[in-house]
Design an enzyme around this catalytic site. Sequence first.
Site, PDB file in Angstrom:
ATOM      1  N   TRP A  69      58.114  41.283  64.486  1.00 55.83           N
ATOM      2  CA  TRP A  69      57.795  42.715  64.147  1.00 55.83           C
ATOM      3  C   TRP A  69      58.281  43.102  62.895  1.00 55.83           C
ATOM      4  CZ3 TRP A  69      61.241  46.789  63.091  1.00 55.83           C
ATOM      5  CH2 TRP A  69      60.555  47.888  63.171  1.00 55.83           C
ATOM      6  N   HIS A  70      59.380  42.490  62.641  1.00 56.60           N
ATOM      7  CA  HIS A  70      60.305  42.912  61.508  1.00 56.60           C
ATOM      8  C   HIS A  70      59.522  42.311  60.117  1.00 56.60           C
ATOM      9  CE1 HIS A  70      63.609  43.919  63.677  1.00 56.60           C
ATOM     10  NE2 HIS A  70      64.055  44.683  62.703  1.00 56.60           N
ATOM     11  N   GLY A  71      58.982  41.436  60.134  1.00 48.68           N
ATOM     12  CA  GLY A  71      58.157  40.940  58.786  1.00 48.68           C
ATOM     13  C   GLY A  71      57.309  39.730  58.910  1.00 48.68           C
TER      14      GLY A  71
ATOM     15  N   PHE B   7      59.301  47.204  56.737  1.00 45.76           N
ATOM     16  CA  PHE B   7      58.885  46.527  58.129  1.00 45.76           C
ATOM     17  C   PHE B   7      57.598  47.442  58.601  1.00 45.76           C
ATOM     18  CE2 PHE B   7      63.521  45.552  57.893  1.00 45.76           C
ATOM     19  CZ  PHE B   7      63.354  44.228  57.364  1.00 45.76           C
TER      20      PHE B   7
END
Lengths: 304, 479
Positions: free
Chosen positions: B324-326, B479
């Site tokens: 999800w973050h990257g 993000f």
Amino acid sequence: MVDMRYFAKRVLGFLILAVLGYCVSTSLLVHFSPKTATYLFDQPWLKVNEKIAASKGIIASDTVVVGGSVANQILPFNDANYLTSVGAIRVAGNYLLIKNTLDRNPHIRTVIYMIAPIPLIRNLSQQRTHQYFVKPFYTFEHLDELNKHKDLVELLNKNDFLWFNLFVPFKLLSMDDFNYWDGKHSEGEILSKESYDWLVKMKALCEDRGVTFNLVSSPVPQYYWKENNECQIIKEQVKGTELETLFDRYFATMVLLEDSVTVKYGHMKEEYAIRNKERLRKEILSKLSNFNQLNASSKNEEAQ
Amino acid sequence: MLFNSIDFAIFLPVVFALYWWLNGRRAQQNVLINLASYLFYGWWDWRFLVLILFSTIVDYTIGLWLYRENHKKTKKILLWSSIAINLGLLGFFKYYNFFVDNFVSNFQFFGKHFEPSSLDILLPVGISFYTFQTLSYTIDIYRGKLKPTKNFVSFAAFVSFFPQLVAGPIERAANLLPQFQRDRVFDYNKSVDGLRQILWGLFKKMVIADNCAALVNEAFNDPSSEPGSKLLLIAILFVFQVYGDFSGYSDIAIGTARLFGFNLSQNFAFPLFSRDMPELWRRWHISLSSWFRDYLYVPMGGSKGGHIKKARNLMVLFLVMGVWHGSNWTFIVWGGINGLYILPKFLMNTHRKYLGTIAERKALPSFTEMFLMLRTWVLFGLSCVVIRAQSLEDAWLFLSRIFSSTFLIVPSASFSEKRLFFLIFLFLAVEWKGREGKHTLEKFMLSWKGYQRQVMYFVVFVLILTCAGGTQQFYYFQF
């Protein structure tokens, strides 16, 4: 809605008082205690501001030294007559420091400008000009002098909000910045035209006041001159001009350093500088003295 | 439009004044919030508005349809349509290049060379945040936990509410949507508290995070020039940077929402004072971890079942959080490392050892607590090296430099660095004092006299003006 009005009044009142308080307190601090301001705010221009403040004070010695950050590494930074700061203030900034000093200290007999070649090659169209030149020098006090230089005014006016910098509180805003970098170095000439013009002015200023002006090099990494041959090019560039003798002295006082003891922008490694500052300072001053003696005796011979 | 910009400093008071001028006219206030939010979002790039409008219309329609539909199979189709559309958009904009690059390198591994047409895709700011917000809406309706709203304006305002649109907190419809459907009354104390939270958020972002960022960037650009001991310090400073940046953003968002009469959920609960990694993750980016807990971890079985199933669920949770973050392997590895940190405690059932506030009602922590906090900073900092580095190779180089013989060298600090450490010390002291509140300044100065509080606000105000680092984007926008 009564609450809402009360809230708006309180917030507005706080903001007005806070902005006023900020303006007054920072202006007083920067003006009356530049060293405390440097300590508290840690902004690049405040270190130059300290030197400007010193240049406006009384200097006990009959010699004053201005120059860049490499010179700083070998000079006793805190002594009143050492007004060395950073190369980014360029020749123009050093001219203003000398002028301030001579205006208030007529007893001064010698000015030494100790500078590495890089600041002489570059001009004020640089990324750091706003922080190191505009913020400390663009003041009401220097405005008349700065306005005499058309090219400089044209350059500085690229920033539409330049006038903000006349007021200390705006300069202290850490987000205040402007990039004067024009994307190119001066081509076809090694010594920038801007440096040349300001050096001519600096020399004339000293001559007018009967002060000896010495342009001296701070220590330079070997690779810089050996590989680029810029030393020779500058010599050619100033040959036959009024700066020729000045640069003869400049190159005669140059001390070359092993590349391994230097880091970026020609600075010396910290430990090396601490260990060798005394020796380097003596070496440069003795070279300067030898050159001046030789120059004086050759002038005598010519006269005879 | 960044919270720490002049644009926002003009935008906020104008919208605030108009909003309360419309006091008592809820529908018009909601329209105003929508317009303001779209202006705020479109300030980055007006094309982003098409996406958010599309997402809003899709979930509004599916939400209503889901509620009316009695047929189980159709309901499932509707739910999966919403998931597919939302995650499809997110996947396309955020992960397209990642998949293409990996696809190409896998083929190259087998000796095949080809160049797919690469797309220069612009990542719409905040897409990961509002996508999750709208997803939770349809999922909750499907589960029968929420009634859909018929009021499109309210729903659109819920999706695009500007304070939390681009970096959260990720709000659940059950909390935020009803607030758009009831009258808001101006509350003086709430608004003052909101301003306090905004002020502290700006301090965290502009003074702490941005100054840390300058040091962190320099060290990550050339780690070989610093000793291992300094690099470990840099890794911890990166944690402070991200915390200052993201929790600062959350504070400004929550404080701004309070000015308009809204309550957003707490996103950070003083994670720097965590005694172990599970506690840190309960206190860090709460709205995201609780989202994944409710919509991924619990449906997978959560902590029920045997050790293997529990471990699988936990690791999947952290790996997905990493993704999800990257869109980079670094984020996946980071998620994995954090999962592994927690796993042993989780399997031994000691992960809920520290639930309360550290050193409750005490002035200072004990030595043990200090050691535990420091250990948490080091562990989290080391994992965060992986996301800060440009690649796994760079992260490896950085980490191996930390654990080299240079670790024994006592690091030197410049004047600016010492000054930053002093600011961090002040910041931690204030955070520590305020750790029992919902935000730092909520209870911190309650016993102070009025003028003392004003002086404190003034000091923070001047520090923001004069000590802020170079203007930097909010870290979590990527993000």
